[in-house]
Motif scaffolding. Structure first.
Motif, PDB file in Angstrom:
ATOM      1  N   SER A   8      96.417  12.524-111.744  1.00 50.74           N
ATOM      2  CA  SER A   8      95.213  12.873-112.505  1.00 50.74           C
ATOM      3  C   SER A   8      94.575  14.171-112.038  1.00 50.74           C
ATOM      4  N   GLU A   9      95.088  14.780-110.943  1.00 56.33           N
ATOM      5  CA  GLU A   9      94.518  16.024-110.423  1.00 56.33           C
ATOM      6  C   GLU A   9      95.622  16.923-109.905  1.00 56.33           C
ATOM      7  N   LEU A  10      95.355  18.228-109.928  1.00 56.14           N
ATOM      8  CA  LEU A  10      96.271  19.215-109.358  1.00 56.14           C
ATOM      9  C   LEU A  10      95.472  20.463-109.035  1.00 56.14           C
ATOM     10  N   TYR A  11      95.385  20.788-107.748  1.00 56.53           N
ATOM     11  CA  TYR A  11      94.641  21.975-107.313  1.00 56.53           C
ATOM     12  C   TYR A  11      95.440  23.237-107.645  1.00 56.53           C
ATOM     13  N   PRO A  12      94.785  24.283-108.153  1.00 55.14           N
ATOM     14  CA  PRO A  12      93.352  24.428-108.365  1.00 55.14           C
ATOM     15  C   PRO A  12      92.897  24.120-109.798  1.00 55.14           C
ATOM     16  N   LEU A  13      93.759  23.554-110.634  1.00 55.11           N
ATOM     17  CA  LEU A  13      93.382  23.295-112.015  1.00 55.11           C
ATOM     18  C   LEU A  13      92.256  22.280-112.131  1.00 55.11           C
ATOM     19  N   ILE A  14      92.365  21.188-111.379  1.00 53.54           N
ATOM     20  CA  ILE A  14      91.333  20.150-111.406  1.00 53.54           C
ATOM     21  C   ILE A  14      91.358  19.444-110.063  1.00 53.54           C
ATOM     22  N   LYS A  15      90.196  19.337-109.415  1.00 55.87           N
ATOM     23  CA  LYS A  15      90.152  18.749-108.082  1.00 55.87           C
ATOM     24  C   LYS A  15      88.860  18.000-107.846  1.00 55.87           C
ATOM     25  N   THR A  16      88.992  16.758-107.321  1.00 51.85           N
ATOM     26  CA  THR A  16      87.831  16.053-106.768  1.00 51.85           C
ATOM     27  C   THR A  16      88.080  15.654-105.315  1.00 51.85           C
ATOM     28  N   GLY A  17      89.342  15.716-104.859  1.00 54.80           N
ATOM     29  CA  GLY A  17      89.634  15.309-103.487  1.00 54.80           C
ATOM     30  C   GLY A  17      91.032  15.707-103.063  1.00 54.80           C
ATOM     31  N   GLY A  18      91.516  15.041-102.000  1.00 52.59           N
ATOM     32  CA  GLY A  18      92.792  15.409-101.395  1.00 52.59           C
ATOM     33  C   GLY A  18      93.993  15.196-102.295  1.00 52.59           C
ATOM     34  N   GLN A 326      76.111  23.003 -80.496  1.00 50.15           N
ATOM     35  CA  GLN A 326      75.632  23.324 -81.844  1.00 50.15           C
ATOM     36  C   GLN A 326      76.445  22.534 -82.875  1.00 50.15           C
ATOM     37  N   PHE A 327      75.831  22.320 -84.040  1.00 50.15           N
ATOM     38  CA  PHE A 327      76.473  21.536 -85.093  1.00 50.15           C
ATOM     39  C   PHE A 327      76.135  22.141 -86.450  1.00 50.15           C
ATOM     40  N   VAL A 328      77.181  22.346 -87.269  1.00 47.50           N
ATOM     41  CA  VAL A 328      77.004  22.861 -88.625  1.00 47.50           C
ATOM     42  C   VAL A 328      77.719  21.935 -89.599  1.00 47.50           C
ATOM     43  N   LEU A 329      77.039  21.573 -90.672  1.00 42.80           N
ATOM     44  CA  LEU A 329      77.566  20.643 -91.672  1.00 42.80           C
ATOM     45  C   LEU A 329      77.652  21.297 -93.037  1.00 42.80           C
ATOM     46  N   LEU A 330      78.771  21.084 -93.728  1.00 41.19           N
ATOM     47  CA  LEU A 330      78.917  21.396 -95.148  1.00 41.19           C
ATOM     48  C   LEU A 330      79.345  20.110 -95.825  1.00 41.19           C
ATOM     49  N   ASN A 359      81.085  24.423-101.039  1.00 43.81           N
ATOM     50  CA  ASN A 359      81.351  25.842-101.223  1.00 43.81           C
ATOM     51  C   ASN A 359      82.702  26.114-100.563  1.00 43.81           C
ATOM     52  N   GLU A 360      83.723  26.389-101.368  1.00 45.90           N
ATOM     53  CA  GLU A 360      85.087  26.527-100.843  1.00 45.90           C
ATOM     54  C   GLU A 360      85.189  27.651 -99.818  1.00 45.90           C
ATOM     55  N   GLU A 361      84.530  28.793-100.106  1.00 49.17           N
ATOM     56  CA  GLU A 361      84.587  29.913 -99.169  1.00 49.17           C
ATOM     57  C   GLU A 361      83.920  29.543 -97.847  1.00 49.17           C
ATOM     58  N   LEU A 362      82.786  28.861 -97.923  1.00 44.90           N
ATOM     59  CA  LEU A 362      82.080  28.464 -96.708  1.00 44.90           C
ATOM     60  C   LEU A 362      82.898  27.428 -95.927  1.00 44.90           C
ATOM     61  N   ALA A 363      83.624  26.564 -96.635  1.00 42.75           N
ATOM     62  CA  ALA A 363      84.484  25.589 -95.952  1.00 42.75           C
ATOM     63  C   ALA A 363      85.514  26.305 -95.086  1.00 42.75           C
ATOM     64  N   HIS A 364      86.116  27.353 -95.619  1.00 40.29           N
ATOM     65  CA  HIS A 364      87.085  28.128 -94.839  1.00 40.29           C
ATOM     66  C   HIS A 364      86.406  28.793 -93.643  1.00 40.29           C
ATOM     67  N   GLN A 365      85.180  29.252 -93.843  1.00 38.00           N
ATOM     68  CA  GLN A 365      84.469  29.925 -92.756  1.00 38.00           C
ATOM     69  C   GLN A 365      84.094  28.959 -91.639  1.00 38.00           C
TER      70      GLN A 365
END
Length: 481
Positions: A8-18, A326-330, A359-365
């Motif tokens: 039901s999903e295939l990145y990057p066409l449609i994604k809700t999870g792994g 320190q702790f940062v959460l996304l 935020n996909e870019e922030l996840a990579h960061q």
């Protein structure tokens, strides 16, 4: 070998999870090994926007109305699209509306996915012919093996559980509406506690069942991890028809040497880019600009499954006692957990940063700039973020469960000596056990010669998709005799 994946999903066409990440990588890895691989997917509105010119393959009147099967070449991969606007042309999430209510016709929408997968596998596309293997993923495609069985089709099938907690349960009255015989509504069939379970259909009728890590494959043969299906799964294991295959990492998407989201790329022999990424995160979240602080990060849904509740408890204890932590959460999820993390950041503004949302870019960061990535899950079929952490030298701190147990080696005297340590592992899903793992991480961090050695070991791990593709190849060949 001709392989058809149904999902039901295939990145990057449609994604809700792994699930989407797996389908966005595994078929390409199998294609690189010389197989003829195709995927069948609903023609959602967003998919139609990206691939508007898919060619018509067939038209059929079905229990779900008129359905067209279309075909498109997507990055060199053959993609079948189930064109039924009355079922799939909807905004947003594939499964529920903007109020998070499941679509009332999901039983039809995903029965059609299973039906169409079985139809294509048995030769609906005359130019491609019959598949050698139909590989269905998660409950949404769980009926595909059931249709093959109902049609007496001699196509081998594999069903992969990505998360057994989602079982695709519908009232029994719908069985007559989805083109399956009532004889299948039985404990040896699709019936589960008086309802239809799409997931159980896949588990029962597929020729082989896989899940996304060896440890999770073992865990689900017992309760409570089996979600009520442990008996069936243990039987499948005894038949030699249950196995675990670890997910991989897509090197084209997650690679610190080429990742455009990072302030500066890096690799094991030149780690200056990681320092730059850490500094940028501290600036973005207005934390103390201290390179000697241990920056822990988390990219996650905020749910009890992910351990977010006892992580909060542990951080409230550890932050005041360790000013160099320190702790940062996304992430996002349960409103009460979102609010609790926001309050934590307000209480410790120089140590804690929180971004609610995704935020996909922030996840990579975060993965690139952190020192430790936290995955304190109560259960985790495979997990991907710990694999990203290993690749980026962000040491995973995980609970010993599922794929986390299979991919992270605890740092202790023995593993430091034999150079196998890659992270930090704890056992009980409690704040105290997690706090002990944080103390272990802080202890290693305060040894500036020891930390880089473990980081190099982490970055040397190989979790490429070629390994998963090889394992599935062996599975398919065994199934075909």
């Amino acid at each position: 070998m001709k392989i058809l994946h149904a999902a039901s999903e295939l990145y990057p066409l449609i994604k809700t999870g792994g699930l989407a990440d797996v389908l966005g990588s595994l078929p390409f890895a199998q294609k690189a090994q010389g197989h003829d691989v195709r995927v069948i997917l609903p023609y959602y509105r967003h998919v139609r926007d990206v691939l508007p010119d898919a060619a018509l393959v067939a038209v059929r009147d079905t229990f779900g109305g008129s359905v067209q099967i279309r075909y498109a070449d997507y990055r060199g991969l053959g993609l079948y699209l189930i064109d039924a606007p009355h079922l799939y042309d909807r905004p947003g999430n594939p499964y529920h509306n903007e109020h998070y209510f499941d679509y009332a016709d999901n039983v039809i929408r995903f029965a059609i996915l299973g039906w169409a997968a079985a139809a294509v596998a048995t030769g609906l596309d005359g130019l491609w012919g019959r598949a050698d293997v139909l590989h269905a993923h998660d409950w949404q495609a769980g009926l595909a093996p059931a249709y093959l069985n109902a049609w007496n089709a001699y196509i081998k099938s594999v069903f992969t559980i990505h998360n057994i907690a989602y079982q695709g349960m519908f009232q029994s009255k719908h069985l007559g509406e989805i083109g399956l015989p009532w004889e299948m509504f039985h404990v040896d069939g699709v019936e589960f506690h008086g309802q239809i379970s799409f997931l159980k259909a896949g588990l029962f009728y597929a020729g082989h069942v896989t899940t996304v890590s060896p440890t999770y494959a073992d865990e689900i043969t017992r309760e409570p991890a089996g979600g009520g299906l442990s008996g069936l799964l243990d039987t499948r294991r005894q038949q030699g028809r249950l196995s675990g295959v670890l997910n991989g990492v897509d090197d084209a998407v997650w690679n610190p040497q080429t990742d455009a989201a990072l302030p500066k790329p890096f690799h094991p022999k030149a780690m200056q880019g990681k320092k730059a990424g850490k500094k940028a995160l501290q600036q973005f979240f207005a934390l103390n600009a201290d390179e000697k602080a241990l920056l822990t990060v988390m990219v996650s849904r905020l749910t009890p499954q992910k351990g977010a509740d006892f992580l909060l408890e542990s951080l409230h204890e550890k932050l005041p006692a360790n000013p160099d932590l320190q702790f940062v959460l996304l992430g996002s999820g349960a409103p009460e957990l979102e609010q609790a993390f926001v309050r934590l950041a307000e209480q410790y503004p120089q140590q804690v940063g929180v971004y609610i949302g995704y935020n996909e870019e922030l996840a990579h960061q975060l993965v690139g700039g952190g020192d430790v990535i936290l995955i304190p899950s109560r259960f985790e079929p495979c997990g991907l973020t710990q694999l990203y952490g290993l690749k980026y030298g962000t040491l995973p701190l995980v609970r010993r469960t599922g794929g986390l147990a299979d991919t992270v080696v605890q740092t202790d005297e023995v593993t430091l000596k034999n150079k196998t340590a890659t992270g930090f592992v704890f056992d009980e899903p409690t704040a105290g056990a997690l706090g002990g793992a944080l103390e272990n991480a802080l202890s290693l961090w305060r040894k500036p010669r020891a930390w880089p050695a473990v980081r190099r070991q982490a970055m040397a791990q190989d979790f490429g998709w070629h390994k998963a593709a090889e394992s599935y190849d062996a599975c398919y060949r065994s199934l075909r005799g």
